[in-house]
Design a protein around this motif. Structure first.
Motif, PDB file in Angstrom:
ATOM      1  N   TRP A  52       0.843  -1.209   0.000  1.00  0.00           N
ATOM      2  CA  TRP A  52       0.000   0.000   0.000  1.00  0.00           C
ATOM      3  C   TRP A  52       0.873   1.250   0.000  1.00  0.00           C
ATOM      4  N   ARG A  53       1.869   1.271   0.861  1.00  0.00           N
ATOM      5  CA  ARG A  53       2.774   2.427   0.925  1.00  0.00           C
ATOM      6  C   ARG A  53       3.549   2.622  -0.378  1.00  0.00           C
ATOM      7  N   ALA A  54       3.851   1.516  -1.068  1.00  0.00           N
ATOM      8  CA  ALA A  54       4.633   1.607  -2.305  1.00  0.00           C
ATOM      9  C   ALA A  54       3.880   2.352  -3.402  1.00  0.00           C
ATOM     10  N   PHE A  55       2.549   2.272  -3.372  1.00  0.00           N
ATOM     11  CA  PHE A  55       1.745   2.882  -4.437  1.00  0.00           C
ATOM     12  C   PHE A  55       1.094   4.203  -4.024  1.00  0.00           C
ATOM     13  N   THR A  56       1.163   4.556  -2.752  1.00  0.00           N
ATOM     14  CA  THR A  56       0.499   5.778  -2.285  1.00  0.00           C
ATOM     15  C   THR A  56       1.388   6.527  -1.304  1.00  0.00           C
ATOM     16  N   ASP A  57       0.949   7.724  -0.969  1.00  0.00           N
ATOM     17  CA  ASP A  57       1.636   8.523   0.049  1.00  0.00           C
ATOM     18  C   ASP A  57       0.925   8.348   1.391  1.00  0.00           C
ATOM     19  N   LEU A  58       0.861   7.146   1.876  1.00  0.00           N
ATOM     20  CA  LEU A  58       0.165   6.835   3.122  1.00  0.00           C
ATOM     21  C   LEU A  58       0.875   7.496   4.296  1.00  0.00           C
ATOM     22  N   ASP A  59       0.133   8.282   5.073  1.00  0.00           N
ATOM     23  CA  ASP A  59       0.672   8.983   6.233  1.00  0.00           C
ATOM     24  C   ASP A  59      -0.205   8.648   7.435  1.00  0.00           C
ATOM     25  N   LEU A  60       0.355   7.943   8.400  1.00  0.00           N
ATOM     26  CA  LEU A  60      -0.411   7.518   9.572  1.00  0.00           C
ATOM     27  C   LEU A  60      -0.082   8.337  10.804  1.00  0.00           C
ATOM     28  N   SER A  61       0.599   9.459  10.625  1.00  0.00           N
ATOM     29  CA  SER A  61       1.008  10.273  11.767  1.00  0.00           C
ATOM     30  C   SER A  61      -0.185  10.896  12.499  1.00  0.00           C
ATOM     31  N   GLU A  62      -1.332  11.023  11.807  1.00  0.00           N
ATOM     32  CA  GLU A  62      -2.514  11.622  12.439  1.00  0.00           C
ATOM     33  C   GLU A  62      -3.433  10.580  13.073  1.00  0.00           C
ATOM     34  N   ALA A  63      -3.127   9.318  12.908  1.00  0.00           N
ATOM     35  CA  ALA A  63      -4.024   8.262  13.377  1.00  0.00           C
ATOM     36  C   ALA A  63      -4.103   8.223  14.896  1.00  0.00           C
ATOM     37  N   LYS A  64      -5.285   7.917  15.383  1.00  0.00           N
ATOM     38  CA  LYS A  64      -5.508   7.818  16.823  1.00  0.00           C
ATOM     39  C   LYS A  64      -4.743   6.635  17.404  1.00  0.00           C
ATOM     40  N   LYS A  65      -4.686   5.526  16.645  1.00  0.00           N
ATOM     41  CA  LYS A  65      -3.957   4.343  17.076  1.00  0.00           C
ATOM     42  C   LYS A  65      -2.544   4.365  16.501  1.00  0.00           C
ATOM     43  N   THR A  66      -1.629   3.769  17.187  1.00  0.00           N
ATOM     44  CA  THR A  66      -0.250   3.703  16.698  1.00  0.00           C
ATOM     45  C   THR A  66       0.084   2.350  16.090  1.00  0.00           C
ATOM     46  N   SER A  67      -0.802   1.366  16.266  1.00  0.00           N
ATOM     47  CA  SER A  67      -0.614   0.062  15.642  1.00  0.00           C
ATOM     48  C   SER A  67      -1.983  -0.459  15.224  1.00  0.00           C
ATOM     49  N   PHE A  68      -1.979  -1.361  14.237  1.00  0.00           N
ATOM     50  CA  PHE A  68      -3.233  -1.836  13.666  1.00  0.00           C
ATOM     51  C   PHE A  68      -3.251  -3.360  13.631  1.00  0.00           C
ATOM     52  N   ASP A  69      -4.429  -3.922  13.857  1.00  0.00           N
ATOM     53  CA  ASP A  69      -4.568  -5.379  13.878  1.00  0.00           C
ATOM     54  C   ASP A  69      -4.560  -5.985  12.482  1.00  0.00           C
ATOM     55  N   SER A  70      -5.014  -5.202  11.484  1.00  0.00           N
ATOM     56  CA  SER A  70      -5.148  -5.714  10.122  1.00  0.00           C
ATOM     57  C   SER A  70      -5.112  -4.546   9.156  1.00  0.00           C
ATOM     58  N   LEU A  71      -5.087  -4.869   7.874  1.00  0.00           N
ATOM     59  CA  LEU A  71      -5.155  -3.828   6.855  1.00  0.00           C
ATOM     60  C   LEU A  71      -6.468  -3.061   6.957  1.00  0.00           C
ATOM     61  N   HIS A  72      -7.563  -3.779   7.190  1.00  0.00           N
ATOM     62  CA  HIS A  72      -8.870  -3.140   7.349  1.00  0.00           C
ATOM     63  C   HIS A  72      -8.876  -2.177   8.525  1.00  0.00           C
ATOM     64  N   ASP A  73      -8.258  -2.576   9.601  1.00  0.00           N
ATOM     65  CA  ASP A  73      -8.173  -1.723  10.792  1.00  0.00           C
ATOM     66  C   ASP A  73      -7.503  -0.395  10.462  1.00  0.00           C
ATOM     67  N   CYS A  74      -6.526  -0.429   9.571  1.00  0.00           N
ATOM     68  CA  CYS A  74      -5.853   0.800   9.146  1.00  0.00           C
ATOM     69  C   CYS A  74      -6.738   1.610   8.203  1.00  0.00           C
ATOM     70  N   PHE A  75      -7.458   0.941   7.287  1.00  0.00           N
ATOM     71  CA  PHE A  75      -8.351   1.628   6.355  1.00  0.00           C
ATOM     72  C   PHE A  75      -9.346   2.516   7.097  1.00  0.00           C
ATOM     73  N   VAL A  76      -9.933   1.975   8.169  1.00  0.00           N
ATOM     74  CA  VAL A  76     -11.034   2.679   8.836  1.00  0.00           C
ATOM     75  C   VAL A  76     -10.553   3.437  10.079  1.00  0.00           C
ATOM     76  N   ARG A  77      -9.292   3.749  10.128  1.00  0.00           N
ATOM     77  CA  ARG A  77      -8.700   4.399  11.290  1.00  0.00           C
ATOM     78  C   ARG A  77      -9.398   5.712  11.648  1.00  0.00           C
TER      79      ARG A  77
END
Length: 296
Positions: A52-77
Motif C-alpha cells: 500500500w505504501r509503495a503505491f500511495t503517500d500513506l501517512d499515519l502520523s494523524e491516526a488515533k492508534k499507533t498500531s493496527f490489527d489488520s489492513l482493514h483496521d488501518c483503512f477505517v482508522r
C-alpha cells in the motif's frame, strides 16, 4: 529514484491504470479484498501495508492508534482529536471528508437535473437516484442548486461527517457495480456514479433545508457503514433498500465510513454557492468550508 516512486509513476499511466483497476473481475476482487483486509496476522498486515505504501503517500502520523490489527483496521482508522477543526460559521457547509474536489458547479434546471462526473461526461440525477417518489421530490428541490464531487484516495482518512447540524431522515441503497472512481475512469465510463453501489442520504438541516449526500463505493471497497444503520451496505447486502431513520447530528459529527477510498457527492438546493477556493483539483480536509449560503 526509489522503487516506491517508480511504482507510483507506473500507476499514473492512464491506459495501464485503467486496465489494472477496471478490466478485471471487479466484484470478485472486491469481495476478496473485503476478506483479505481483515486477516489478523502480522505478516499479512505488514506485507499488505508495505505494498500500500509503495503505491500511495500513506501517512499515519494523524491516526488515533499507533498500531493496527489488520489492513482493514488501518483503512477505517480514526484521527486523533482536534486535528480537523470544524468551520463554525452557521451559513457554511463544511466538507464531510478529506478529499480532492472533482467536478462541481450548478445542477441543471432540465428535467433530469444534469450534473457532471468529468468534463464532457454528464449524468442526470434521475439516473443516480432512481424514479421513486422520494427521489423525484428531492430532484425537484435540487434543480438549479449546487453540487460538489469529493474523491477520497485510498491513503486518505475514510470517515465522513455531517457538514452542518442536520437530521438524516432516509437512506436509499442502490446495489451496483464497483468501477474505479478515479479521474481516469471518470473520463472513460459514462454515468459511472449511476452504475456503482451507492447510498442516497436524504437529510434536512436544522432550518428545514434539504441536503443530499451520496457516498459511492468503488473497486476494493468492501462496504459502506452508516452510524444510523447498523448494517454493512455492500454487494452481499440482502436487506431492504429503503431505510427510514431519524438520526440527528451536530456539525462535524461522524456519520459513517468507507472501508477503502471512494467518493461522496454533495447536493444542495438553490441558495448555496461554492466557497471561493473550491474548484476541481483542490485538496480539502474534513471540516473546512465547502459551500456557503448565498447572501440575501
Amino acid at each position: 529514484m526509489n522503487i516506491s516512486r517508480q511504482l507510483q509513476r507506473l500507476a499514473l499511466n492512464e491506459d495501464l491504470n485503467f486496465l489494472l483497476t477496471n478490466r478485471v473481475p471487479r466484484a470478485a476482487l472486491t469481495r476478496f479484498m473485503g476478506w483479505f483486509s481483515r486477516i489478523r496476522h502480522p505478516w499479512v498486515r505488514d506485507a499488505s501495508m508495505a505494498v500500500w505504501r509503495a503505491f500511495t503517500d500513506l501517512d499515519l502520523s494523524e491516526a488515533k492508534k499507533t498500531s493496527f490489527d489488520s489492513l482493514h483496521d488501518c483503512f477505517v482508522r480514526e484521527l486523533r482529536p482536534g486535528l480537523r477543526p470544524i468551520d463554525p460559521r452557521p451559513g457554511v457547509l463544511a466538507s464531510p471528508c478529506d478529499a480532492i474536489v472533482g467536478a462541481c458547479g450548478r445542477i441543471g434546471s432540465d428535467p433530469g437535473a444534469q450534473v457532471f462526473q468529468a468534463k464532457g461526461f454528464p449524468y442526470p440525477l434521475t439516473d443516480l437516484l432512481g424514479n421513486g417518489a422520494r427521489a423525484n421530490a428531492m430532484i425537484d428541490t435540487l434543480r438549479g442548486g449546487s453540487y460538489v464531487t469529493l474523491r477520497l484516495t485510498s491513503s486518505m482518512y475514510h470517515r465522513f461527517h455531517a457538514p452542518a447540524a442536520l437530521t438524516l431522515e432516509h437512506v436509499t441503497y442502490h446495489s451496483g457495480d464497483t468501477w474505479n472512481v478515479n479521474p481516469i475512469a471518470l473520463k472513460r465510463i459514462e454515468r459511472l456514479f449511476c452504475k456503482n453501489e451507492r447510498a442516497a442520504l436524504h437529510a434536512r438541516l436544522d432550518d428545514g433545508t434539504p441536503l443530499l449526500l451520496v457516498p459511492v463505493a468503488a473497486i476494493l471497497v468492501a462496504s459502506m457503514r452508516l452510524r444510523a444503520a447498523d448494517v454493512a451496505l455492500n454487494a452481499q447486502y440482502r436487506g431492504p433498500h429503503e431505510l427510514p431513520c431519524s438520526a440527528g447530528y451536530d456539525k462535524g459529527e461522524e456519520m459513517g465510513w468507507f472501508e477503502h477510498g471512494s467518493t461522496i457527492l454533495v447536493f444542495t438546493p438553490p441558495g448555496f454557492a461554492l466557497c471561493d477556493d473550491i474548484e476541481a483539483g483542490h485538496r480539502i480536509r474534513m471540516g473546512e468550508a465547502l459551500l456557503r449560503r448565498d447572501p440575501p
